[in-house]
Design an enzyme around this catalytic site. Structure first.
Site, PDB file in Angstrom:
ATOM      1  N   ASP A 139      -2.267   0.870   7.660  1.00 53.95           N
ATOM      2  CA  ASP A 139      -1.569   0.800   6.375  1.00 53.95           C
ATOM      3  C   ASP A 139      -0.942  -0.586   6.203  1.00 53.95           C
ATOM      4  OD1 ASP A 139      -1.530   3.760   5.273  1.00 53.95           O
ATOM      5  OD2 ASP A 139      -1.169   3.867   7.432  1.00 53.95           O
ATOM      6  N   GLU A 183      -1.242  -1.510  -4.597  1.00 47.08           N
ATOM      7  CA  GLU A 183      -2.459  -0.709  -4.725  1.00 47.08           C
ATOM      8  C   GLU A 183      -2.183   0.469  -5.637  1.00 47.08           C
ATOM      9  OE1 GLU A 183      -4.987   2.114  -1.818  1.00 47.08           O
ATOM     10  OE2 GLU A 183      -4.892   0.011  -1.176  1.00 47.08           O
ATOM     11  N   ASP A 229       0.885  -1.159   0.000  1.00 43.20           N
ATOM     12  CA  ASP A 229       0.000   0.000   0.000  1.00 43.20           C
ATOM     13  C   ASP A 229       0.926   1.214   0.000  1.00 43.20           C
ATOM     14  OD1 ASP A 229      -2.167   1.783   0.294  1.00 43.20           O
ATOM     15  OD2 ASP A 229      -2.007   1.690   2.479  1.00 43.20           O
TER      16      ASP A 229
END
Length: 189
Positions: free
Chosen positions: A150, A75, A15
């Protein structure tokens, strides 16, 4: 009777971020997956954006060298109103992709909605819902759950890729840029 060998692979999920970058690694054997590690790379102490990018690259390469993942699931940056933030996020994503490519890994990109939907069934799910579903699915003890979501977002990217690449429908597509280029040489210049 032929012996059936289960295919093993390791997936690194990222991420991307310029303050905190989440990551998670899963080991997959057949239809089973287990969490190897998850965490965050804290970039808040660095003021210079170029230095942050170097730290992201170095830490991604270190994770790859330590855990030997076969594939990267990252992502994709979402389209927001702040163009400067989006550019910085895109650079962070690009550096993590470059780190994976430098080690010969397959790279796969997923939209945030796709990741959330893959994990929870709802593309608008909150980070907390994603974390709770991952905890349940991967049987992660509460004491091993991170305070920074996260980390679970990075893990979610890896699990999303596992689900997508395990689907019979996923096998019909190219699956990666490398596969696309191999299958479509006339479309790449």
């Amino acid at each position: 009777m032929a012996l059936q060998v289960k295919k093993e692979r390791v997936i690194l999920g990222i991420d991307p971020g310029t303050s905190l970058m989440g990551y998670g690694i899963i080991a997959c054997k057949g239809k089973e997956m287990t969490m190897v590690v998850m965490g965050v790379i804290n970039l808040k102490k660095y003021d210079d954006h170029a230095v942050k990018l170097k730290v992201i690259y170095d830490r991604c390469v270190a994770l790859i060298d330590q855990y030997n993942p076969d594939e990267l699931a990252v992502e994709a940056p979402f389209f927001g109103k702040n163009v400067q933030s989006m550019l910085k996020l895109g650079r962070a994503q690009g550096v993590s992709i470059a780190a994976a490519l430098s080690r010969g890994m397959q790279v796969n990109e997923y939209a945030p909605r796709k990741i959330k939907q893959s994990i929870t069934g709802n593309g608008n799910a909150a980070k907390e819902q994603v974390a709770a579903m991952l905890q349940s699915t991967l049987k992660i003890p509460q004491e091993n759950m991170p305070k920074d979501l996260d980390a679970t977002d990075g893990l979610a990217a890896a699990v999303c890729h596992f689900y997508q690449s395990s689907s019979p429908l996923a096998k019909a597509g190219a699956g990666s840029w490398k596969a696309f280029m191999t299958q479509n040489p006339g479309r790449v210049k």
